[in-house]
Structures are given as structure tokens and as C-alpha cells.
Design a protein around this motif. Structure first.
Motif, PDB file in Angstrom:
ATOM      1  N   ARG A  92       0.833  -1.214   0.000  1.00 46.45           N
ATOM      2  CA  ARG A  92       0.000   0.000   0.000  1.00 46.45           C
ATOM      3  C   ARG A  92       0.860   1.252   0.000  1.00 46.45           C
ATOM      4  NH1 ARG A  92      -4.372  -2.092   4.461  1.00 46.45           N
ATOM      5  NH2 ARG A  92      -5.379  -3.626   3.091  1.00 46.45           N
ATOM      6  N   TRP A  93       1.935   1.248   0.783  1.00 45.55           N
ATOM      7  CA  TRP A  93       2.842   2.411   0.818  1.00 45.55           C
ATOM      8  C   TRP A  93       3.578   2.571  -0.507  1.00 45.55           C
ATOM      9  CZ3 TRP A  93       3.200   6.643   3.601  1.00 45.55           C
ATOM     10  CH2 TRP A  93       2.527   6.680   4.815  1.00 45.55           C
ATOM     11  N   TRP A  94       3.968   1.466  -1.162  1.00 39.79           N
ATOM     12  CA  TRP A  94       4.601   1.571  -2.478  1.00 39.79           C
ATOM     13  C   TRP A  94       3.636   2.224  -3.464  1.00 39.79           C
ATOM     14  CZ3 TRP A  94       9.407   1.622  -3.826  1.00 39.79           C
ATOM     15  CH2 TRP A  94      10.350   0.894  -3.111  1.00 39.79           C
ATOM     16  N   HIS A  95       2.372   1.803  -3.397  1.00 42.88           N
ATOM     17  CA  HIS A  95       1.367   2.380  -4.286  1.00 42.88           C
ATOM     18  C   HIS A  95       1.217   3.888  -4.018  1.00 42.88           C
ATOM     19  CE1 HIS A  95      -2.161   2.619  -6.814  1.00 42.88           C
ATOM     20  NE2 HIS A  95      -2.845   3.152  -5.808  1.00 42.88           N
ATOM     21  N   THR A  96       1.144   4.249  -2.757  1.00 43.22           N
ATOM     22  CA  THR A  96       1.051   5.663  -2.389  1.00 43.22           C
ATOM     23  C   THR A  96       2.285   6.424  -2.867  1.00 43.22           C
ATOM     24  OG1 THR A  96      -0.363   5.216  -0.492  1.00 43.22           O
ATOM     25  CG2 THR A  96       0.905   7.277  -0.434  1.00 43.22           C
ATOM     26  N   ALA A  97       3.459   5.836  -2.680  1.00 45.74           N
ATOM     27  CA  ALA A  97       4.705   6.485  -3.119  1.00 45.74           C
ATOM     28  C   ALA A  97       4.667   6.760  -4.619  1.00 45.74           C
ATOM     29  CB  ALA A  97       5.911   5.613  -2.758  1.00 45.74           C
ATOM     30  N   ARG A  98       4.187   5.796  -5.398  1.00 48.13           N
ATOM     31  CA  ARG A  98       4.108   5.988  -6.863  1.00 48.13           C
ATOM     32  C   ARG A  98       3.126   7.103  -7.215  1.00 48.13           C
ATOM     33  NH1 ARG A  98       4.776   0.330  -6.866  1.00 48.13           N
ATOM     34  NH2 ARG A  98       2.524   0.023  -6.802  1.00 48.13           N
ATOM     35  N   ARG A  99       1.967   7.096  -6.570  1.00 45.63           N
ATOM     36  CA  ARG A  99       0.963   8.122  -6.875  1.00 45.63           C
ATOM     37  C   ARG A  99       1.475   9.515  -6.547  1.00 45.63           C
ATOM     38  NH1 ARG A  99      -4.377   6.975  -4.123  1.00 45.63           N
ATOM     39  NH2 ARG A  99      -4.955   8.826  -5.281  1.00 45.63           N
ATOM     40  N   SER A 104       4.028  14.660  -8.395  1.00 50.62           N
ATOM     41  CA  SER A 104       5.098  15.653  -8.318  1.00 50.62           C
ATOM     42  C   SER A 104       5.675  15.963  -9.695  1.00 50.62           C
ATOM     43  CB  SER A 104       6.224  15.174  -7.402  1.00 50.62           C
ATOM     44  OG  SER A 104       7.062  14.230  -8.060  1.00 50.62           O
ATOM     45  N   ALA A 105       5.537  15.017 -10.625  1.00 52.20           N
ATOM     46  CA  ALA A 105       6.090  15.132 -11.982  1.00 52.20           C
ATOM     47  C   ALA A 105       7.613  15.233 -11.983  1.00 52.20           C
ATOM     48  CB  ALA A 105       5.470  16.315 -12.739  1.00 52.20           C
ATOM     49  N   ASP A 106       8.249  14.785 -10.905  1.00 47.13           N
ATOM     50  CA  ASP A 106       9.708  14.803 -10.816  1.00 47.13           C
ATOM     51  C   ASP A 106      10.246  13.456 -11.295  1.00 47.13           C
ATOM     52  OD1 ASP A 106      12.209  16.223  -9.472  1.00 47.13           O
ATOM     53  OD2 ASP A 106      12.280  14.077  -9.012  1.00 47.13           O
ATOM     54  N   PRO A 107      11.050  13.452 -12.373  1.00 50.06           N
ATOM     55  CA  PRO A 107      11.536  12.181 -12.919  1.00 50.06           C
ATOM     56  C   PRO A 107      12.366  11.357 -11.929  1.00 50.06           C
ATOM     57  CG  PRO A 107      12.096  14.012 -14.380  1.00 50.06           C
ATOM     58  CD  PRO A 107      11.483  14.594 -13.150  1.00 50.06           C
ATOM     59  N   ASP A 108      13.176  12.015 -11.114  1.00 54.14           N
ATOM     60  CA  ASP A 108      13.984  11.282 -10.135  1.00 54.14           C
ATOM     61  C   ASP A 108      13.096  10.578  -9.112  1.00 54.14           C
ATOM     62  OD1 ASP A 108      16.370  12.045 -11.336  1.00 54.14           O
ATOM     63  OD2 ASP A 108      16.561  13.832 -10.071  1.00 54.14           O
ATOM     64  N   ALA A 109      12.074  11.265  -8.641  1.00 53.24           N
ATOM     65  CA  ALA A 109      11.153  10.662  -7.674  1.00 53.24           C
ATOM     66  C   ALA A 109      10.378   9.519  -8.325  1.00 53.24           C
ATOM     67  CB  ALA A 109      10.192  11.706  -7.126  1.00 53.24           C
ATOM     68  N   GLN A 110       9.986   9.693  -9.575  1.00 50.45           N
ATOM     69  CA  GLN A 110       9.235   8.648 -10.267  1.00 50.45           C
ATOM     70  C   GLN A 110      10.075   7.390 -10.456  1.00 50.45           C
ATOM     71  OE1 GLN A 110       8.126  11.098 -13.609  1.00 50.45           O
ATOM     72  NE2 GLN A 110       6.043  11.355 -12.838  1.00 50.45           N
ATOM     73  N   ILE A 111      11.355   7.548 -10.733  1.00 49.34           N
ATOM     74  CA  ILE A 111      12.243   6.389 -10.879  1.00 49.34           C
ATOM     75  C   ILE A 111      12.462   5.721  -9.528  1.00 49.34           C
ATOM     76  CG2 ILE A 111      14.620   5.695 -11.380  1.00 49.34           C
ATOM     77  CD1 ILE A 111      14.537   7.790 -13.676  1.00 49.34           C
ATOM     78  N   MET A 112      12.629   6.518  -8.483  1.00 50.40           N
ATOM     79  CA  MET A 112      12.889   5.965  -7.151  1.00 50.40           C
ATOM     80  C   MET A 112      11.763   5.046  -6.681  1.00 50.40           C
ATOM     81  SD  MET A 112      13.546   8.029  -3.633  1.00 50.40           S
ATOM     82  CE  MET A 112      13.894   7.191  -2.113  1.00 50.40           C
ATOM     83  N   VAL A 113      10.538   5.374  -7.014  1.00 57.33           N
ATOM     84  CA  VAL A 113       9.397   4.593  -6.530  1.00 57.33           C
ATOM     85  C   VAL A 113       9.083   3.388  -7.408  1.00 57.33           C
ATOM     86  CG1 VAL A 113       8.386   6.588  -5.369  1.00 57.33           C
ATOM     87  CG2 VAL A 113       7.669   6.024  -7.704  1.00 57.33           C
ATOM     88  N   ARG A 114       9.891   3.192  -8.431  1.00 60.19           N
ATOM     89  CA  ARG A 114       9.703   2.057  -9.319  1.00 60.19           C
ATOM     90  C   ARG A 114      11.003   1.261  -9.407  1.00 60.19           C
ATOM     91  NH1 ARG A 114       6.411   6.035 -10.935  1.00 60.19           N
ATOM     92  NH2 ARG A 114       4.311   5.436 -11.568  1.00 60.19           N
TER      93      ARG A 114
END
Length: 118
Positions: A92-99, A104-114
Motif C-alpha cells: 500500500r505504501w509503495w502504491h502511495t509512493a508511486r501516486r 510531483s512530476a519529478d523524474p527522479d522521484a518517479q524512478i525511485m518509486v519504481r
């Protein structure tokens, strides 16, 4: 949570343009391996409560930066839950992190959560 919220308020009163969340995220990245798990998770919960409030009230330029920090901190919570054997909560937290990272539209954050994507 009260003292942490007060500290954030004082920091903002001194310098409204200062964003300490990248430093806070980096600090958790270090202490995750250095401090007892329960202490990290307790403090992380307090910081996320403050961050949640800041995200709710800030619809301006800082919002994407706040969302990025929330996504990154959510990953740390997910990892901590995996370590403690709480797989359902971790998912559930991984899902929240991705959302949050996507918002945020930040590419670094998007990669980190995947994990596994590059």
C-alpha cells in the motif's frame, strides 16, 4: 508531532524560500541503516504528518517539491514495512509512493518509486 510542526514553522518564519525537505529525506536515507527501526519509523511518521499538512495548504510553486519529498519518504516507510514483515502494508505504501511521485512530476522521484526501472 507537535514539536516537529513547531520546528518547521520556525524554519519557515525565518526563511520562507528555504526547503529543508531534501535534507530531511537524505537524513532518513542515512539513518535508516544506523538507528533502530522503530525510532526511524516513529520520527518518519511525525515528519510525514507535518509534510502532509504542508502539501494540503500549499498549492503554489513548492507543492511539487513537497510531493517529491512525500514520495521519497513513502518509499522509506514501505522498505521499513517490508523489513518488519508487513507485506500488505508495504504494498500500500509503495502504491502511495508511486501516486505521490507521479503527482510531483519529478523524474527522479518517479524512478525511485519504481525499483528495477531505469
Amino acid at each position: 508531532m507537535g514539536l516537529e510542526a513547531l520546528r518547521h514553522g520556525l524554519t519557515a518564519a525565518i526563511d520562507v524560500d528555504h526547503d529543508e525537505w531534501p535534507d530531511i529525506v537524505a537524513g532518513y536515507g542515512r539513518c535508516y541503516y544506523q538507528q533502530p527501526h522503530d525510532q526511524v519509523m516513529t520520527q518518519l511518521g511525525r515528519d510525514l504528518a507535518v509534510l502532509q499538512h504542508q502539501i494540503a495548504v500549499d498549492q503554489g510553486e513548492r507543492r511539487p517539491l513537497l510531493l517529491k519529498a512525500a514520495g521519497q519518504l513513502s518509499v522509506i516507510i514501505a522498505l521499513g514495512l517490508v523489513v518488519s514483515g508487513q507485506a500488505i502494508a508495504a504494498r500500500r505504501w509503495w502504491h502511495t509512493a508511486r501516486r505521490v511521485a507521479d503527482e510531483s512530476a519529478d523524474p527522479d522521484a518517479q524512478i525511485m518509486v519504481r525499483p528495477g526501472m531505469s
